[in-house]
Design a protein around this motif. Structure first.
Motif, PDB file in Angstrom:
ATOM      1  N   HIS A 172      10.572   1.769   5.036  1.00 48.26           N
ATOM      2  CA  HIS A 172      11.344   2.084   6.242  1.00 48.26           C
ATOM      3  C   HIS A 172      10.420   2.469   7.392  1.00 48.26           C
ATOM      4  O   HIS A 172       9.482   3.247   7.208  1.00 48.26           O
ATOM      5  CB  HIS A 172      12.273   3.257   5.907  1.00 48.26           C
ATOM      6  N   HIS A 173      10.690   1.906   8.577  1.00 46.76           N
ATOM      7  CA  HIS A 173      10.014   2.346   9.796  1.00 46.76           C
ATOM      8  C   HIS A 173      10.717   3.613  10.277  1.00 46.76           C
ATOM      9  O   HIS A 173      11.905   3.573  10.607  1.00 46.76           O
ATOM     10  CB  HIS A 173      10.096   1.279  10.894  1.00 46.76           C
ATOM     11  N   GLU A 215       0.832  -1.212   0.000  1.00 41.87           N
ATOM     12  CA  GLU A 215       0.000   0.000   0.000  1.00 41.87           C
ATOM     13  C   GLU A 215       0.863   1.256   0.000  1.00 41.87           C
ATOM     14  O   GLU A 215       0.577   2.216  -0.721  1.00 41.87           O
ATOM     15  CB  GLU A 215      -0.926   0.009   1.213  1.00 41.87           C
ATOM     16  N   VAL A 216       1.916   1.248   0.803  1.00 37.50           N
ATOM     17  CA  VAL A 216       2.805   2.419   0.900  1.00 37.50           C
ATOM     18  C   VAL A 216       3.501   2.665  -0.436  1.00 37.50           C
ATOM     19  O   VAL A 216       3.517   3.795  -0.934  1.00 37.50           O
ATOM     20  CB  VAL A 216       3.835   2.235   2.039  1.00 37.50           C
ATOM     21  N   SER A 226       7.799   4.822   5.297  1.00 34.37           N
ATOM     22  CA  SER A 226       8.022   5.561   4.064  1.00 34.37           C
ATOM     23  C   SER A 226       8.756   4.672   3.079  1.00 34.37           C
ATOM     24  O   SER A 226       9.686   3.947   3.465  1.00 34.37           O
ATOM     25  CB  SER A 226       8.847   6.814   4.338  1.00 34.37           C
ATOM     26  N   GLY A 227       8.354   4.729   1.820  1.00 36.98           N
ATOM     27  CA  GLY A 227       9.043   3.989   0.778  1.00 36.98           C
ATOM     28  C   GLY A 227      10.355   4.675   0.432  1.00 36.98           C
ATOM     29  O   GLY A 227      10.403   5.886   0.264  1.00 36.98           O
ATOM     30  N   LYS A 286       3.634   5.870  -5.413  1.00 38.18           N
ATOM     31  CA  LYS A 286       3.924   5.624  -6.830  1.00 38.18           C
ATOM     32  C   LYS A 286       5.336   5.066  -7.021  1.00 38.18           C
ATOM     33  O   LYS A 286       6.023   5.381  -8.000  1.00 38.18           O
ATOM     34  CB  LYS A 286       3.724   6.882  -7.665  1.00 38.18           C
ATOM     35  N   ASN A 287       5.779   4.277  -6.044  1.00 33.85           N
ATOM     36  CA  ASN A 287       7.118   3.676  -6.038  1.00 33.85           C
ATOM     37  C   ASN A 287       8.228   4.716  -6.168  1.00 33.85           C
ATOM     38  O   ASN A 287       9.284   4.448  -6.727  1.00 33.85           O
ATOM     39  CB  ASN A 287       7.255   2.605  -7.125  1.00 33.85           C
ATOM     40  N   ILE A 288       7.990   5.907  -5.629  1.00 33.91           N
ATOM     41  CA  ILE A 288       8.997   6.970  -5.644  1.00 33.91           C
ATOM     42  C   ILE A 288       9.604   7.079  -4.248  1.00 33.91           C
ATOM     43  O   ILE A 288       8.890   7.140  -3.250  1.00 33.91           O
ATOM     44  CB  ILE A 288       8.381   8.316  -6.058  1.00 33.91           C
TER      45      ILE A 288
END
Length: 144
Positions: A75-76, A49-50, A94-95, A55-57
């Motif tokens: 990342h936590h 979901e994240v 956060s991705g 948008k995989n950015i």
């Protein structure tokens, strides 16, 4: 000398020991205290979901480095070692690209509080639909 194919290094001698593969073993290490979280379906769903929402950015690369880079890790922000209750909190993840993720963990050793604030600011910008318009705008805060 006989050769083999390493999925990370390419064509290598048969006795090759891959340094990348060794690093990745830590993630799968059965001795990790938090392994049950990373193998949980709930985590895998949150992770997907994240990455989809972002948008995989990689937000760090976008807002701090000013580059568009693929996020392939999640990342936590507040680490599991600091607060396991935030493991599945979407506001605590956060991705990131692998390079940004590694860099952030190095920054945590220097100034964890400021690094956390900077990641949260990246998320705030993204959540407020700033997208790529503000690419690189947080770079000055990295050295503050």
């Amino acid at each position: 000398m006989p050769k083999k194919t390493c999925r990370y290094c390419g064509i290598v001698p048969i006795n090759h020991e891959c340094p990348v593969s060794k690093k990745n073993r830590n993630y799968n290490d059965s001795k990790r205290e938090d392994k049950e979280i990373y193998w949980d379906k709930k985590w895998k769903k949150l992770r997907e979901e994240v990455l989809e929402y972002q948008k995989n950015i990689c937000l760090w690369s976008l807002y701090v480095d000013g580059t568009i880079t693929e996020a392939n890790q999640v990342h936590h922000i507040v680490t599991l070692a600091d607060d396991r209750t935030l493991a599945y909190d979407i506001d605590n993840v956060s991705g990131l690209s692998k390079d940004a993720h590694d860099h952030i963990h190095k920054l945590y050793k220097i100034n964890k509080t400021n690094t956390i604030l900077l990641i949260k600011e990246c998320l705030r910008l993204w959540n407020n639909n700033k997208g790529i318009k503000l690419a690189g705008t947080l770079k000055h805060k990295l050295n503050s």
